[in-house]
Design a protein around this motif. Structure first.
Motif, PDB file in Angstrom:
ATOM      1  N   VAL A 195       0.849  -1.197   0.000  1.00 27.25           N
ATOM      2  CA  VAL A 195       0.000   0.000   0.000  1.00 27.25           C
ATOM      3  C   VAL A 195       0.879   1.239   0.000  1.00 27.25           C
ATOM      4  CG1 VAL A 195      -1.646   1.350   1.368  1.00 27.25           C
ATOM      5  CG2 VAL A 195      -2.027  -1.096   1.019  1.00 27.25           C
ATOM      6  N   GLN A 196       1.912   1.261   0.840  1.00 27.75           N
ATOM      7  CA  GLN A 196       2.812   2.415   0.888  1.00 27.75           C
ATOM      8  C   GLN A 196       3.494   2.606  -0.457  1.00 27.75           C
ATOM      9  OE1 GLN A 196       3.322   4.567   3.796  1.00 27.75           O
ATOM     10  NE2 GLN A 196       3.854   5.748   1.975  1.00 27.75           N
ATOM     11  N   GLU A 197       3.902   1.510  -1.094  1.00 28.12           N
ATOM     12  CA  GLU A 197       4.547   1.595  -2.405  1.00 28.12           C
ATOM     13  C   GLU A 197       3.590   2.184  -3.448  1.00 28.12           C
ATOM     14  OE1 GLU A 197       6.952  -1.298  -5.543  1.00 28.12           O
ATOM     15  OE2 GLU A 197       6.188  -2.146  -3.674  1.00 28.12           O
ATOM     16  N   ALA A 198       2.346   1.772  -3.426  1.00 28.43           N
ATOM     17  CA  ALA A 198       1.348   2.303  -4.365  1.00 28.43           C
ATOM     18  C   ALA A 198       1.158   3.800  -4.147  1.00 28.43           C
ATOM     19  CB  ALA A 198       0.017   1.564  -4.217  1.00 28.43           C
ATOM     20  N   LEU A 199       1.038   4.224  -2.893  1.00 32.02           N
ATOM     21  CA  LEU A 199       0.841   5.646  -2.599  1.00 32.02           C
ATOM     22  C   LEU A 199       2.073   6.466  -2.974  1.00 32.02           C
ATOM     23  CD1 LEU A 199      -1.070   5.329   0.778  1.00 32.02           C
ATOM     24  CD2 LEU A 199      -2.018   5.998  -1.453  1.00 32.02           C
ATOM     25  N   ASP A 200       3.268   5.928  -2.699  1.00 31.19           N
ATOM     26  CA  ASP A 200       4.493   6.620  -3.099  1.00 31.19           C
ATOM     27  C   ASP A 200       4.561   6.765  -4.614  1.00 31.19           C
ATOM     28  OD1 ASP A 200       5.304   6.834  -0.440  1.00 31.19           O
ATOM     29  OD2 ASP A 200       6.713   5.143  -0.556  1.00 31.19           O
ATOM     30  N   TRP A 201       4.191   5.699  -5.335  1.00 32.08           N
ATOM     31  CA  TRP A 201       4.217   5.728  -6.797  1.00 32.08           C
ATOM     32  C   TRP A 201       3.218   6.778  -7.299  1.00 32.08           C
ATOM     33  CZ3 TRP A 201       1.941   5.305 -11.496  1.00 32.08           C
ATOM     34  CH2 TRP A 201       2.738   4.913 -12.576  1.00 32.08           C
ATOM     35  N   ALA A 202       2.024   6.793  -6.715  1.00 31.10           N
ATOM     36  CA  ALA A 202       1.000   7.763  -7.126  1.00 31.10           C
ATOM     37  C   ALA A 202       1.477   9.196  -6.905  1.00 31.10           C
ATOM     38  CB  ALA A 202      -0.304   7.515  -6.365  1.00 31.10           C
TER      39      ALA A 202
END
Length: 157
Positions: free
Chosen positions: A25-32
């Motif tokens: 989830v953190q990776e997805a938010l960082d990517w976004a």
């Protein structure tokens, strides 16, 4: 469910508000937060194979009775609004009548009423866990509008 804004997506802010979040989830938010989502065309975009990818979609919001409930077992959803506004209705799967799970599309249909709603605006995110049934693309205040959003799919290991 976790409802927040990309302005406060960093690990420390999320942990203060919600406790530990999964690395995916953190990776997805960082990517976004680190990419120009508005520049992405509609369709699926690979980030890390089938472990993490994003579907960019655009649609017109509708009345609640024209929309359907869904949940997922294999992937978490991280919805990030790019443009427009939509209401996403929420309820727990245990409160709804569930149809037959369709593993080929990771689709759990459900039916029933809402328990809560979130009003998504550009920059907002919503994390939906397997128990979080959601009905997306509902018009805010009954007024349809065009929404573009990114739906990150984070595989549950």
């Amino acid at each position: 469910m976790i409802f927040g804004t990309l302005r406060h997506h960093d690990t420390e802010s999320l942990q203060q508000a919600f406790g530990p979040v999964s690395a995916g989830v953190q990776e997805a938010l960082d990517w976004a937060a680190g990419h120009d989502l508005a520049a992405l065309p509609c369709g699926q975009h690979a980030i890390d194979g089938d472990r993490l990818f994003v579907n960019v979609v655009e649609y017109e919001t509708k009345q609640p009775e024209e929309r359907f409930w869904e949940a997922h077992k294999a992937y978490l959803d991280v919805h990030v609004t790019i443009s427009g506004r939509e209401q996403i209705d929420m309820n727990f799967l245990g409160n709804l009548a569930c149809g037959v799970y369709q593993p080929e599309g990771d689709f759990q249909p459900a039916d029933g009423g809402k328990n809560a709603s979130v009003m998504m605006q550009p920059g907002d995110f919503l994390v939906c866990f397997p128990q979080d049934a959601h009905r997306t693309a509902v018009a805010c205040g009954g007024k349809p509008e065009t929404v573009k959003k990114a739906i990150f799919k984070v595989r549950i290991d």
